[in-house]
Design a protein around this motif. Structure first.
Motif, mmCIF file in Angstrom:
data_model
loop_
_atom_site.group_PDB
_atom_site.id
_atom_site.type_symbol
_atom_site.label_atom_id
_atom_site.label_comp_id
_atom_site.label_asym_id
_atom_site.label_seq_id
_atom_site.Cartn_x
_atom_site.Cartn_y
_atom_site.Cartn_z
ATOM 1 N N GLY A 201 54.523 26.004 17.875
ATOM 2 C CA GLY A 201 53.802 25.287 16.832
ATOM 3 C C GLY A 201 53.926 23.780 16.905
ATOM 4 O O GLY A 201 53.216 23.063 16.185
ATOM 5 N N ARG A 203 53.210 20.104 17.924
ATOM 6 C CA ARG A 203 52.006 19.444 18.427
ATOM 7 C C ARG A 203 52.371 18.496 19.570
ATOM 8 O O ARG A 203 53.320 17.717 19.460
ATOM 9 N N TRP A 222 50.467 25.540 26.284
ATOM 10 C CA TRP A 222 49.984 26.783 25.654
ATOM 11 C C TRP A 222 50.957 27.933 25.918
ATOM 12 O O TRP A 222 51.290 28.685 25.010
ATOM 13 N N VAL A 227 51.069 23.259 20.673
ATOM 14 C CA VAL A 227 49.676 23.002 20.288
ATOM 15 C C VAL A 227 49.232 21.724 20.983
ATOM 16 O O VAL A 227 49.758 20.638 20.703
ATOM 17 N N THR A 228 48.289 21.821 21.901
ATOM 18 C CA THR A 228 47.822 20.650 22.634
ATOM 19 C C THR A 228 46.920 19.800 21.749
ATOM 20 O O THR A 228 46.011 20.313 21.099
ATOM 21 N N ASP A 296 48.340 32.295 16.499
ATOM 22 C CA ASP A 296 49.039 31.016 16.538
ATOM 23 C C ASP A 296 48.053 29.911 16.925
ATOM 24 O O ASP A 296 47.107 30.139 17.690
ATOM 25 N N HIS A 297 48.297 28.718 16.402
ATOM 26 C CA HIS A 297 47.443 27.595 16.777
ATOM 27 C C HIS A 297 47.714 27.200 18.228
ATOM 28 O O HIS A 297 48.847 27.238 18.702
ATOM 29 N N ALA A 298 46.619 26.835 18.925
ATOM 30 C CA ALA A 298 46.717 26.490 20.343
ATOM 31 C C ALA A 298 46.333 25.047 20.629
ATOM 32 O O ALA A 298 46.895 24.430 21.538
ATOM 33 N N ALA A 299 45.368 24.507 19.885
ATOM 34 C CA ALA A 299 44.855 23.187 20.249
ATOM 35 C C ALA A 299 44.271 22.471 19.045
ATOM 36 O O ALA A 299 43.795 23.104 18.090
ATOM 37 N N ARG A 314 40.949 22.202 14.762
ATOM 38 C CA ARG A 314 42.007 23.166 15.079
ATOM 39 C C ARG A 314 41.428 24.432 15.704
ATOM 40 O O ARG A 314 40.430 24.971 15.234
ATOM 41 N N ARG A 316 42.832 28.363 17.169
ATOM 42 C CA ARG A 316 43.872 29.354 17.437
ATOM 43 C C ARG A 316 43.647 29.947 18.825
ATOM 44 O O ARG A 316 42.557 29.831 19.403
ATOM 45 N N HIS A 317 44.673 30.618 19.339
ATOM 46 C CA HIS A 317 44.548 31.223 20.673
ATOM 47 C C HIS A 317 43.381 32.208 20.726
ATOM 48 O O HIS A 317 42.625 32.234 21.705
#
Length: 667
Positions: A201, A203, A222, A227-228, A296-299, A314, A316-317
């Motif tokens: 998580g 950033r 990732w 989170v990119t 989960d958030h990815a980017a 935002r 998520r994967h």
């Protein structure tokens, strides 16, 4: 204490200084109102006491230490919903305070006003945001549809782990990696990041120039659960800094120069910085972290900033994986394909799609300078079957290609050419087809928040040649739905969708629509209305569906001209002039008060000011609406990322100054 007494109680220095923090965002009248209760030393005693209650350092035995710690501890027990309305430029309570508070409350929403400072209540419409937030509290949240889990974003790397053929190449640096090397490097980056303390998580600002190092770092983050944060250099130095600062990354990855900027320019002053060269040389061997959950958030991907400050979107994967699968299905992308990406962010899709990818030798901040030679060389390097480039990039490819189509063997081997980011003139696609004669030329329609939405190829564009309806972007792709709603509709009491051929705002629904906006609750709330139990995305574009279900885009909602005869959308006007006069850049803008705006047409030409009478007459002949004035501008303001989207707001301001007889600075 004596200094505090002088500054805070005996003199109005503290009170006056506080009002000055807002600059010109509040009026002199507002400043006088803020100062009014504190005219004498006695009335300022409480201010001095308040400042004295603030401990400047921890652990020095300040009387407030224990009470503040107790309050902070109890914040986690607050069950009531909380809204944080924060000034993004507050030099006192900066974004670190906002992030700290947001992490302590269990049920919190954050709206960051990017331009507001310390007196945010007076500088921005906080009351309006609070009203919308309170109204929204009573509405049940719609259930999010959950489909079967998609393969992870790095699944193709796992599948091709033993493959020693080329996976990624960068012509600018003349470097390349095999699939086996790329898979090993991604694993090494993920393990190294976890060894250094990156948590799921966290950033991570990716301040890495486009190329192999960026690709390996993004996939490594990732895989590590980070989170990119991706804001490309096309935003410019100021825009890039504002974007990074707005999401408060815990980590920064980049070369020395970028890391120094993040610290010295205070883009991320408290972040842990990592030299990308250290990650590039990391060796595998450490344990890999657990695989992130699909939810989960990815980017956080930033918009181009072409119609206002860039916004962090935002993902998520599961949404990025759905986007990858939608692209593969729409364009029938398989292992036999090879991609050249002249738009650097699009290159990140290559490893996810499992296709070898090359970057041509071109500066990412000036895509309009891509040459035919550079594109052809990149195509030959990987045996490309697909190429993606902005309209401006393709126009320069055509301009530098000459007339000999036999010369460009790499371009001639393409089966698909994509161009997006702005309306793509059919004339440009026809010219590209001369050199890419075996290719189908596609113009996907979408946005940072949802891509793809619709698609059309050159043949279909030719069939939809009528420019009076705007730009036809084709049928919605499989899995995407489009709805046209009346302009300015109220999401609380939404009307029915508009019928075919009726112009309105374009709404989108798909499994790959993004999760929302980072730190912009009010914007996210406004952009995500719930209609018939489904959360839709308000694209901000205006257009219509025709009777066959094709989508036509007519411009941006914020650029609709509110004339006395009804709304006028800009793109049909611009396309009529572009086609009729063989012009490449035309802007249709409104000048004057809302509701009685006058239509002004601005063409790119060799001087600034009123257009010659003959040209003005030709424009009026082509446009179906009354044209108040025709102007020419020697250089249209366009976004840096695509070199294509005209800043109509800036052009409108310039036109208004010209017509009012004021000194007009070129936008």
């Amino acid at each position: 204490a004596p200094l505090r007494d002088v500054v805070c109680r005996r003199t109005p220095v503290f009170v006056g200084g506080t009002t000055l923090l807002s600059g010109r965002k509040i009026s002199g009248r507002d400043r006088r109102a803020f100062r009014a209760p504190y005219r004498c030393a006695a009335s300022r005693a409480a201010i001095a006491d308040f400042v004295g209650d603030v401990p400047l350092r921890r652990g020095v035995g300040h009387p407030s230490d224990e009470p503040l710690a107790a309050v902070a501890e109890r914040l986690g027990t607050v069950t009531a919903p909380v809204l944080l309305a924060w000034g993004g430029r507050d030099p006192v309570f900066d974004d670190d305070f906002a992030a700290d508070l947001a992490s302590r409350f269990p049920n919190v929403a954050l709206h960051r006003f990017p331009a507001a400072s310390h007196l945010v209540m007076a500088e921005a419409d906080v009351a309006g945001v609070v009203e919308r937030w309170l109204t929204d509290l009573g509405r049940p949240a719609p259930d999010s549809p959950v489909g079967p889990p998609a393969a992870p974003l790095w699944a193709a790397l796992e599948r091709r782990r033993e493959d020693t053929t080329i996976a990624f190449a960068d012509d600018a640096t003349d470097t390349e990696l095999t699939w086996a090397d790329l898979a090993a490097r991604v694993d090494a980056v993920a393990a190294e990041l976890r060894r250094r303390g990156l948590q799921a998580g966290d950033r991570v600002a990716m301040l890495v120039p486009p190329g192999i190092d960026l690709v390996a770092a993004v996939y490594g983050v990732w895989r590590a659960g980070g989170v990119t944060v991706v804001a490309d250099r096309g935003l410019g130095l100021r825009g890039l800094g504002a974007a990074v600062r707005s999401v408060r990354p815990a980590w920064v990855i980049g070369p020395n120069r970028a890391r120094a900027a993040a610290t010295v320019l205070r883009w991320a002053p408290r972040a842990t910085t990592i030299d990308v060269a250290d990650l590039a040389s990391a060796t595998s061997g450490g344990p890999l972290p657990a695989v992130p959950d699909p939810d989960d958030h990815a980017a956080i991907l930033f918009t181009s900033g072409a119609t206002g400050p860039a916004k962090g979107v935002r993902y998520r994967h599961r949404q990025l994986a759905a986007q990858r699968d939608a692209l593969a299905a729409t364009y029938d992308i398989g292992d036999e394909d090879r991609l050249v990406a002249a738009f650097a962010p699009f290159a990140l899709y290559g490893p996810a799609l499992g296709v070898p990818t090359a970057l041509p030798d071109c500066d990412v901040t000036t895509p309009g300078e891509l040459t035919a030679a550079a594109l052809d060389a990149a195509c030959l390097r990987v045996g490309a079957t697909m190429a993606f480039a902005s309209p401006a990039a393709l126009a320069n490819v055509v301009a530098t290609a000459g007339r000999d189509s036999r010369r460009w063997a790499g371009i001639g081997g393409l089966r698909t050419v994509f161009s997006a980011g702005a309306p793509v003139p059919a004339e440009t696609l026809r010219a590209v087809a001369v050199h890419a004669s075996a290719a189908t030329l596609h113009t996907p329609y979408g946005m940072t928040e949802a891509l793809p939405v619709a698609d059309i190829d050159l043949t279909e564009i030719e069939e939809a040649a009528d420019c009076t309806g705007g730009v036809c972007v084709g049928q919605p792709v499989d899995g995407a739905r489009v709805r046209i709603m009346p302009l300015g509709f109220d999401a609380a009491t939404p009307p029915d969708a508009l019928a075919a051929e009726r112009t309105g705002e374009i709404l989108v629904d798909a499994a790959w629509v993004s999760d929302g906006y980072a730190g912009l609750w009010a914007l996210e709330h406004a952009a995500r209305p719930v209609l018939d139990g489904v959360v839709w995305h308000r694209s901000g574009d205006v257009g219509h569906l025709d009777t066959t279900g094709r989508l036509w885009v007519e411009g941006r909602v914020v650029h609709v001209i509110a004339s006395g005869h009804g709304p006028i959308t800009p793109v049909p006007v611009e396309r009529a002039v572009e086609v009729g006069l063989d012009r490449t850049r035309v802007a249709a803008v409104g000048v004057g008060p809302e509701g009685v705006q006058q239509l002004v047409v601005v063409l790119e030409d060799d001087h600034d000011g009123l257009a010659p009478a003959e040209l003005a007459a030709a424009v009026r002949e082509l446009v179906d609406h009354p044209v108040a004035a025709v102007l020419t501008l020697s250089e249209m303001p366009v976004d840096i990322r695509h070199n294509a989207k005209i800043d109509r707001t800036a052009v409108s301001r310039w036109a208004q100054d010209v017509l009012a007889g004021r000194a007009a600075r070129r936008p």
